[in-house]
Design an enzyme around this catalytic site. Structure first.
Site, mmCIF file in Angstrom:
data_model
loop_
_atom_site.group_PDB
_atom_site.id
_atom_site.type_symbol
_atom_site.label_atom_id
_atom_site.label_comp_id
_atom_site.label_asym_id
_atom_site.label_seq_id
_atom_site.Cartn_x
_atom_site.Cartn_y
_atom_site.Cartn_z
ATOM 1 N N CYS A 102 0.795 -1.238 0.000
ATOM 2 C CA CYS A 102 0.000 0.000 0.000
ATOM 3 C C CYS A 102 0.827 1.289 0.000
ATOM 4 O O CYS A 102 1.349 1.673 -1.038
ATOM 5 C CB CYS A 102 -0.982 -0.053 1.159
ATOM 6 S SG CYS A 102 -2.370 1.056 0.940
ATOM 7 N N ARG A 107 -12.833 6.211 -1.876
ATOM 8 C CA ARG A 107 -12.079 5.371 -0.937
ATOM 9 C C ARG A 107 -12.334 3.936 -1.362
ATOM 10 O O ARG A 107 -13.466 3.460 -1.356
ATOM 11 C CB ARG A 107 -12.505 5.645 0.506
ATOM 12 C CG ARG A 107 -11.702 4.847 1.507
ATOM 13 C CD ARG A 107 -11.260 5.634 2.713
ATOM 14 N NE ARG A 107 -10.136 6.522 2.491
ATOM 15 C CZ ARG A 107 -8.845 6.182 2.585
ATOM 16 N NH1 ARG A 107 -8.498 4.953 2.863
ATOM 17 N NH2 ARG A 107 -7.917 7.070 2.393
ATOM 18 N N HIS A 137 -3.571 -5.690 2.220
ATOM 19 C CA HIS A 137 -3.268 -5.971 3.621
ATOM 20 C C HIS A 137 -3.926 -7.298 3.971
ATOM 21 O O HIS A 137 -4.476 -7.986 3.131
ATOM 22 C CB HIS A 137 -3.867 -4.880 4.525
ATOM 23 C CG HIS A 137 -3.469 -3.497 4.177
ATOM 24 N ND1 HIS A 137 -2.293 -2.934 4.598
ATOM 25 C CD2 HIS A 137 -4.097 -2.536 3.459
ATOM 26 C CE1 HIS A 137 -2.223 -1.681 4.168
ATOM 27 N NE2 HIS A 137 -3.298 -1.417 3.468
HETATM 28 N N1 GLN Z 1 -1.809 6.951 0.922
HETATM 29 C C1 GLN Z 1 -2.577 5.769 0.987
HETATM 30 C C2 GLN Z 1 -3.978 5.946 0.411
HETATM 31 O O1 GLN Z 1 -4.081 5.949 -0.761
HETATM 32 C C3 GLN Z 1 -2.436 4.993 2.200
HETATM 33 C C4 GLN Z 1 -3.248 3.733 2.238
HETATM 34 C C5 GLN Z 1 -2.704 2.569 3.000
HETATM 35 O O2 GLN Z 1 -1.475 2.370 3.198
HETATM 36 N N2 GLN Z 1 -3.622 1.733 3.471
HETATM 37 O O3 GLN Z 1 -5.003 6.085 1.083
#
Ligand code: GLN
Length: 248
Positions: free
Chosen positions: A96, A130, A196
Site C-alpha cells: 500500500c 475510498r 493488507h
Molecule cells: N496513501 C494511501 C492511500 O491511498 C495509504 C493507504 C494505505 O497504506 N492503506 O489512502
C-alpha cells in the site's frame, strides 16, 4: 543440523504496520523455520543504516499519508541502494503506502507531490473515492490461475507505465485504481500490492515464491523449497475466496 540463514529486513516497522502488516514478517519467519532455514530479522527504523545488498528479503508494510510524509525523505535517500539491490534480484514485498512510494510519485489529496523512488514504473494520485474491501486477484505469478486474497483501503489510484507488469487481475475489489482491473505490480523479484490482511498468512504460495527468490539470489539455486503442509492456510484462503466471490 545446519540451517542456512535467510536475512529478512523489515523497513520502518514502527511506522508502517497498518492492518497488522507486521504479520507478513511473522509469517516469513515461521515459514523459513518450517523450511529448515534460520531466519535473521533486522528491523530498520527511520534513519537507521541498512545494507540492502546483504539482505535476502525486504518487507515493507503500509501506512497512511501521515506516515508516508514522515518517511518520504528518508526513503528517497535509500533509493539508489535499493534500486541496485532490486536490479540484483532482491526479493521484496511492499504494501500500500510503501507500494505507492516505490513508483515515481504520489500526489496527495492536499496537493503535495511526494517523490517516489521510481523503481516501479507507476505513479499514484489521490482521488475522492475510498477503495475499501476484500479483494480477490487472479495471478499467473504462482502458476496457472492462482488467486491472491487480501483487504484494501486506499484513496490513492495507482497507474502502471506501459512496460509494467501487474501482480494480477482483480476478480473482486478495486485494485490499483478501480478502473483498469489490475492489482499490484511485479518487477524482477519485487512485488508491490495494495493488499493488507495481513497478506502472507492467507497466501502461503506467495510467501514461498518470495522466499524461493530470496534463496536463489543468496545460494544460486542450491536450495529448493519443499512443500509444507498448508492445509489450514489453504482453507483460510479458500474461505475468503468463497466469501468474497460468493461461490459455494
Ligand atoms: N496513501 C494511501 C492511500 O491511498 C495509504 C493507504 C494505505 O497504506 N492503506 O489512502
Amino acid at each position: 543440523m545446519h540451517r542456512p540463514p535467510v536475512r529478512i529486513c523489515s523497513l520502518y516497522p514502527e511506522l508502517l504496520n497498518i492492518y497488522g502488516d507486521r504479520g507478513n514478517v511473522i509469517t516469513m519467519v515461521q515459514r523459513a523455520r518450517w523450511h529448515n532455514l534460520e531466519p535473521i530479522v533486522a528491523e530498520v527504523a527511520l534513519g537507521a543504516p541498512v545494507d540492502f545488498a546483504a539482505c535476502d528479503l525486504l518487507l515493507i508494510g503500509g501506512g497512511q499519508d501521515r506516515e508516508q510524509k514522515i518517511l518520504v525523505n528518508d526513503f528517497a535517500a535509500r533509493g539508489p541502494d535499493l534500486a541496485a539491490a532490486i536490479q540484483d534480484g532482491l526479493a521484496m514485498l511492499a504494501i500500500c503506502g510503501a507500494y505507492q512510494l516505490m513508483g515515481r510519485h504520489y500526489l496527495t489529496a492536499d496537493g503535495e507531490n511526494l517523490p517516489g523512488l521510481g523503481i516501479f514504473d507507476a505513479w499514484t494520485e489521490a482521488s475522492k473515492d475510498r477503495m475499501i474491501g476484500n479483494v480477490v486477484v487472479e495471478t499467473e505469478l504462482l502458476g496457472a490461475a492462482r488467486t491472491v486474497v487480501g483487504f484494501e483501503n486506499h484513496s490513492g489510484k495507482t497507474y502502471l507505465g506501459p512496460g509494467a507488469r501487474p501482480l494480477g487481475r482483480v476478480l473482486k475489489g478495486h485494485g490499483n485504481n478501480g478502473q483498469d482491473g489490475r492489482e499490484g505490480l511485479v518487477y524482477r523479484n519485487a512485488v508491490g500490492t495494495y493488499l493488507h490482511g495481513s497478506l502472507l498468512p492467507k497466501n502461503p504460495q506467495l510467501a514461498d515464491w518470495l522466499l524461493q527468490r530470496a534463496l536463489d539470489r543468496r545460494y544460486g539455486g542450491a536450495i529448493q523449497l519443499g512443500r509444507l503442509d498448508d492445509e489450514f492456510e489453504e482453507r483460510a484462503h479458500a474461505a475468503v475466496v468463497r466469501q468474497v466471490l460468493g461461490k459455494s
